[in-house]
Design a protein around this motif. Structure first.
Motif, mmCIF file in Angstrom:
data_model
loop_
_atom_site.group_PDB
_atom_site.id
_atom_site.type_symbol
_atom_site.label_atom_id
_atom_site.label_comp_id
_atom_site.label_asym_id
_atom_site.label_seq_id
_atom_site.Cartn_x
_atom_site.Cartn_y
_atom_site.Cartn_z
ATOM 1 N N ALA A 185 12.163 1.660 8.649
ATOM 2 C CA ALA A 185 13.138 1.296 9.685
ATOM 3 C C ALA A 185 12.784 1.911 11.036
ATOM 4 O O ALA A 185 13.128 1.358 12.083
ATOM 5 N N GLY A 186 12.127 3.061 11.032
ATOM 6 C CA GLY A 186 11.771 3.703 12.296
ATOM 7 C C GLY A 186 12.929 4.434 12.947
ATOM 8 O O GLY A 186 12.848 4.803 14.108
ATOM 9 N N ALA A 187 14.005 4.650 12.200
ATOM 10 C CA ALA A 187 15.171 5.373 12.728
ATOM 11 C C ALA A 187 15.366 6.628 11.883
ATOM 12 O O ALA A 187 15.234 6.580 10.656
ATOM 13 N N MET A 188 15.651 7.752 12.531
ATOM 14 C CA MET A 188 15.711 9.014 11.797
ATOM 15 C C MET A 188 16.822 9.050 10.735
ATOM 16 O O MET A 188 16.611 9.613 9.658
ATOM 17 N N LYS A 225 15.194 11.656 -6.221
ATOM 18 C CA LYS A 225 15.649 12.655 -7.177
ATOM 19 C C LYS A 225 14.792 13.918 -7.071
ATOM 20 O O LYS A 225 13.832 13.968 -6.288
ATOM 21 N N ARG A 226 15.116 14.919 -7.821
ATOM 22 C CA ARG A 226 14.300 16.141 -7.866
ATOM 23 C C ARG A 226 12.867 15.755 -8.231
ATOM 24 O O ARG A 226 12.639 14.998 -9.160
ATOM 25 N N GLY A 227 11.915 16.244 -7.472
ATOM 26 C CA GLY A 227 10.516 15.900 -7.722
ATOM 27 C C GLY A 227 10.108 14.554 -7.147
ATOM 28 O O GLY A 227 8.973 14.123 -7.326
ATOM 29 N N GLY A 228 11.031 13.895 -6.457
ATOM 30 C CA GLY A 228 10.763 12.552 -5.955
ATOM 31 C C GLY A 228 9.877 12.548 -4.705
ATOM 32 O O GLY A 228 9.662 13.586 -4.075
ATOM 33 N N THR A 229 9.358 11.361 -4.387
ATOM 34 C CA THR A 229 8.455 11.203 -3.245
ATOM 35 C C THR A 229 9.042 10.228 -2.238
ATOM 36 O O THR A 229 9.477 9.135 -2.609
ATOM 37 N N THR A 230 9.050 10.653 -0.973
ATOM 38 C CA THR A 230 9.485 9.780 0.123
ATOM 39 C C THR A 230 8.273 9.452 0.978
ATOM 40 O O THR A 230 7.512 10.341 1.356
ATOM 41 N N VAL A 231 8.092 8.172 1.274
ATOM 42 C CA VAL A 231 6.991 7.731 2.130
ATOM 43 C C VAL A 231 7.578 7.057 3.366
ATOM 44 O O VAL A 231 8.460 6.213 3.249
ATOM 45 N N THR A 232 7.092 7.439 4.537
ATOM 46 C CA THR A 232 7.502 6.733 5.742
ATOM 47 C C THR A 232 6.296 6.042 6.373
ATOM 48 O O THR A 232 5.248 6.650 6.576
ATOM 49 N N GLY A 233 6.477 4.749 6.638
ATOM 50 C CA GLY A 233 5.407 3.972 7.261
ATOM 51 C C GLY A 233 5.883 3.313 8.535
ATOM 52 O O GLY A 233 5.253 2.389 9.037
ATOM 53 N N ALA A 234 7.024 3.791 9.049
ATOM 54 C CA ALA A 234 7.592 3.193 10.261
ATOM 55 C C ALA A 234 6.996 3.856 11.495
ATOM 56 O O ALA A 234 6.343 4.884 11.417
ATOM 57 N N GLY A 284 0.810 -1.223 0.000
ATOM 58 C CA GLY A 284 0.000 0.000 0.000
ATOM 59 C C GLY A 284 0.838 1.264 0.000
ATOM 60 O O GLY A 284 0.475 2.258 -0.641
ATOM 61 N N ALA A 285 1.970 1.252 0.700
ATOM 62 C CA ALA A 285 2.829 2.441 0.742
ATOM 63 C C ALA A 285 3.260 2.845 -0.661
ATOM 64 O O ALA A 285 3.359 4.042 -0.976
ATOM 65 N N TYR A 318 -0.126 5.256 6.923
ATOM 66 C CA TYR A 318 -0.620 4.340 7.943
ATOM 67 C C TYR A 318 -1.497 3.306 7.253
ATOM 68 O O TYR A 318 -2.294 3.662 6.379
ATOM 69 N N LEU A 319 -1.307 2.027 7.649
ATOM 70 C CA LEU A 319 -2.131 0.969 7.061
ATOM 71 C C LEU A 319 -1.966 0.925 5.534
ATOM 72 O O LEU A 319 -2.858 0.500 4.809
ATOM 73 N N GLY A 320 -0.820 1.408 5.047
ATOM 74 C CA GLY A 320 -0.605 1.445 3.598
ATOM 75 C C GLY A 320 -1.574 2.349 2.874
ATOM 76 O O GLY A 320 -1.821 2.169 1.683
ATOM 77 N N SER A 321 -2.129 3.363 3.590
ATOM 78 C CA SER A 321 -3.186 4.220 3.026
ATOM 79 C C SER A 321 -4.252 3.360 2.343
ATOM 80 O O SER A 321 -4.833 3.745 1.326
ATOM 81 N N SER A 322 -4.474 2.189 2.885
ATOM 82 C CA SER A 322 -5.328 1.204 2.209
ATOM 83 C C SER A 322 -6.798 1.362 2.562
ATOM 84 O O SER A 322 -7.150 1.929 3.591
ATOM 85 N N VAL A 323 -7.620 0.822 1.704
ATOM 86 C CA VAL A 323 -9.018 0.550 2.032
ATOM 87 C C VAL A 323 -9.077 -0.970 2.141
ATOM 88 O O VAL A 323 -9.094 -1.665 1.124
ATOM 89 N N PRO A 324 -9.040 -1.520 3.355
ATOM 90 C CA PRO A 324 -8.882 -2.975 3.492
ATOM 91 C C PRO A 324 -9.898 -3.790 2.700
ATOM 92 O O PRO A 324 -9.539 -4.800 2.083
#
Ligand SMILES: [Zn+2]
Ligand SMILES: [Zn+2]
Length: 375
Positions: free
Chosen positions: A269-272, A283-292, A183-184, A318-324
Motif C-alpha cells: 500500500a505504501g502507507a505506514m 503471528k509469533r515467528g511470522g514474516t512481514t514483507v514490504t514491497g511498496a 516474488g514477494a 524490490y523486484l520481488g527479490s526475483s532473478v528475472p
C-alpha cells in the motif's frame, strides 16, 4: 529514427490528469542501439502505481523523463556485441537491469544489482547512455525501459526472451506486477505450502500476490484494503477472506480468522498504517514483507520488542527479490498452465494518447491494470 514517447516534464501537477495532462505524447528522435543494446517495437505497456508515484512527485526522478517500466515487445534491430538475442525475438522488460558481473548478480541477488541501480537513478540505460532526444535535449529513461512509446532502445540486460505464443499484453505484466507480487511471497518471504498469508494493498501487485499465494498452496489468503471494490475483486482472485483495513477491529479479525496471526504478510500500500497493520497481523515467528514505495519522508515506527520477544521478521522486497531470467519464464509457464490467471488483472486496454485519462483512473482506484496496446 522517429518514435512517439510519453514524456513527463514536471511532477506534482494537479488532478484530474486528463485536464493537467502531465504526460506529453511527443515525436522524438531515437538513436540506434549501441553496444549490448537492441531496438524493441513495443507491443504492450502496463500503467503501474510506480509510474504514478513519479507523476505525483512521491518518487522524484530526473526530468524530462520518458515514462513506463512494464512492457513487452519484439526486437527489430540489434546493436554491437549482442549475444543471445536476435531480430524477431519477443521480450519482456525487467525494470532493473542485471549487469551479470557485480557481487549481487554473481550471488543470485540481481534485484540488488549495483550498476543497474545506478543507471536507473541516473535515468540512463545500463551502459550510461541516453537514446531519446528532441534536437539537442536528451530525455531520461525510466528504469531502463521507457515503454510508453512505439519503440524503445534498451540494454539486453534489461530484457528477458520469452516464447512467442504468449500475448504481449499478458507478458508485459510479468515485468513488474506479477514478478513483484508473486516474488514477494515465494522469493522474499520464502512461503511454504500451507502457510497462511495476508496481502495488504490490492493494486496490480497485491492482486498478483493473491494469485501467487493460491498457486503456491496457501492455506488461507486474507486480503486487506480500504476500498470495497478492491476487496470484492480480491475474492474473485481467490482470497479466502477480506478485511476492510480501516475498520477499528481489523487486527482482531485477523487473529480470529487465524487463531493468532498469519505466517506471512505482504504489504504493497505504501502507507505506514498499512505496514504497521501487516506487521502486527503476523503471528509469533511470522514474516512481514514490504514491497511498496512510500513517500520519501515516510518514517516507520513499530514495536521493536516484537522483533525480539516474538522473533518476527520484517523484510524489504524490490523486484520481488526475483532473478528475472529465471522467474519470468517460470511464472509465464504457470500462467500457461492456468495456475496464474493474470489476465484477470487487465481492466482496461487503452491507446497511448489516452494515457493521462488512464493515470487519473489509476489514481482514483477505478482500475487494476490498464494496458496500452500498440498496433
Ligand atoms: Zn511497476
Ligand atoms: Zn549486477
Amino acid at each position: 529514427m522517429k518514435t512517439r514517447v510519453a514524456v513527463l516534464k514536471s511532477m506534482g501537477l494537479p488532478r484530474p490528469y486528463q485536464i493537467s495532462k502531465p504526460l506529453h505524447i511527443e515525436e522524438v528522435e531515437l538513436d540506434p542501439p549501441g553496444v549490448e543494446e537492441v531496438l524493441v517495437k513495443i507491443k504492450a505497456a502496463g500503467l503501474c502505481h510506480s509510474d504514478l508515484s513519479v507523476i505525483n512527485g512521491d518518487r522524484p526522478r530526473p526530468l524530462p523523463m520518458a515514462l513506463g517500466h512494464e512492457a513487452a515487445g519484439e526486437i527489430v534491430q540489434i546493436g554491437d556485441h549482442v549475444k543471445n538475442f536476435q531480430v524477431g525475438d519477443h521480450v519482456v522488460f525487467a525494470f532493473l537491469p542485471s549487469c551479470g558481473h557485480c557481487i549481487y548478480c554473481q550471488t543470485g541477488r540481481t534485484a540488488l544489482c549495483e550498476p543497474g541501480a545506478k543507471a536507473n537513478s541516473d535515468g540512463t540505460l545500463l551502459g550510461g547512455h541516453k537514446r531519446i532526444h528532441k534536437g539537442n535535449q536528451y530525455y531520461f529513461h525510466h528504469l531502463g525501459v521507457s515503454g510508453f512509446a512505439d519503440y524503445a532502445v534498451a540494454s539486453i540486460h534489461s530484457l528477458v526472451k520469452i516464447d512467442k505464443h504468449y500475448p504481449f499484453e499478458i507478458a508485459a505484466l510479468f515485468g513488474c506486477a506479477v514478478m513483484t507480487g508473486v516474488g514477494a511471497l515465494v522469493n522474499t518471504a520464502k512461503m511454504k505450502f500451507g502457510d497462511s498469508v495476508l496481502v495488504v494493498g490490492l493494486g496490480g501487485v497485491g492482486l498478483s500476490a493473491i494469485l501467487g499465494a493460491k498457486a503456491a498452496g496457501a492455506s488461507k489468503i486474507i486480503a486487506a484494503d480500504i476500498s470495497q471494490y478492491k476487496l470484492n475483486t480480491a475474492l474473485e482472485f481467490g482470497a479466502t477472506d477480506v478485511i476492510d483495513s480501516s475498520s477499528t477491529n481489523a487486527l482482531e479479525q485477523i487473529k480470529d480468522l487465524t487463531g493468532g496471526g498469519v505466517d506471512i504478510s505482504v504489504e504493497f500500500a505504501g502507507a505506514m498504517p498499512a505496514l504497521n497493520y501487516a506487521f502486527n497481523a503476523t503471528k509469533r515467528g511470522g514474516t512481514t514483507v514490504t514491497g511498496a514505495l512510500p513517500p520519501p519522508d515516510a518514517k516507520l515506527s513499530l514495536d521493536p520488542l516484537a522483533l525480539v520477544g516474538q522473533e518476527k521478521t520484517l523484510k524489504g522486497c524490490y523486484l520481488g527479490s526475483s532473478v528475472p531470467l529465471r522467474d519470468i519464464p517460470a511464472f509465464l509457464e504457470l500462467y500457461h498452465n492456468g495456475q496464474l490467471p493474470v489476465d484477470k488483472l487487465i481492466t482496461h486496454r487503452i491507446k497511448l494518447e489516452d494515457i493521462n485519462e488512464g493515470f487519473e483512473r489509476l489514481a482514483t482506484g477505478e482500475a487494476i491494470r490498464q494496458v496500452i496496446i500498440f498496433d
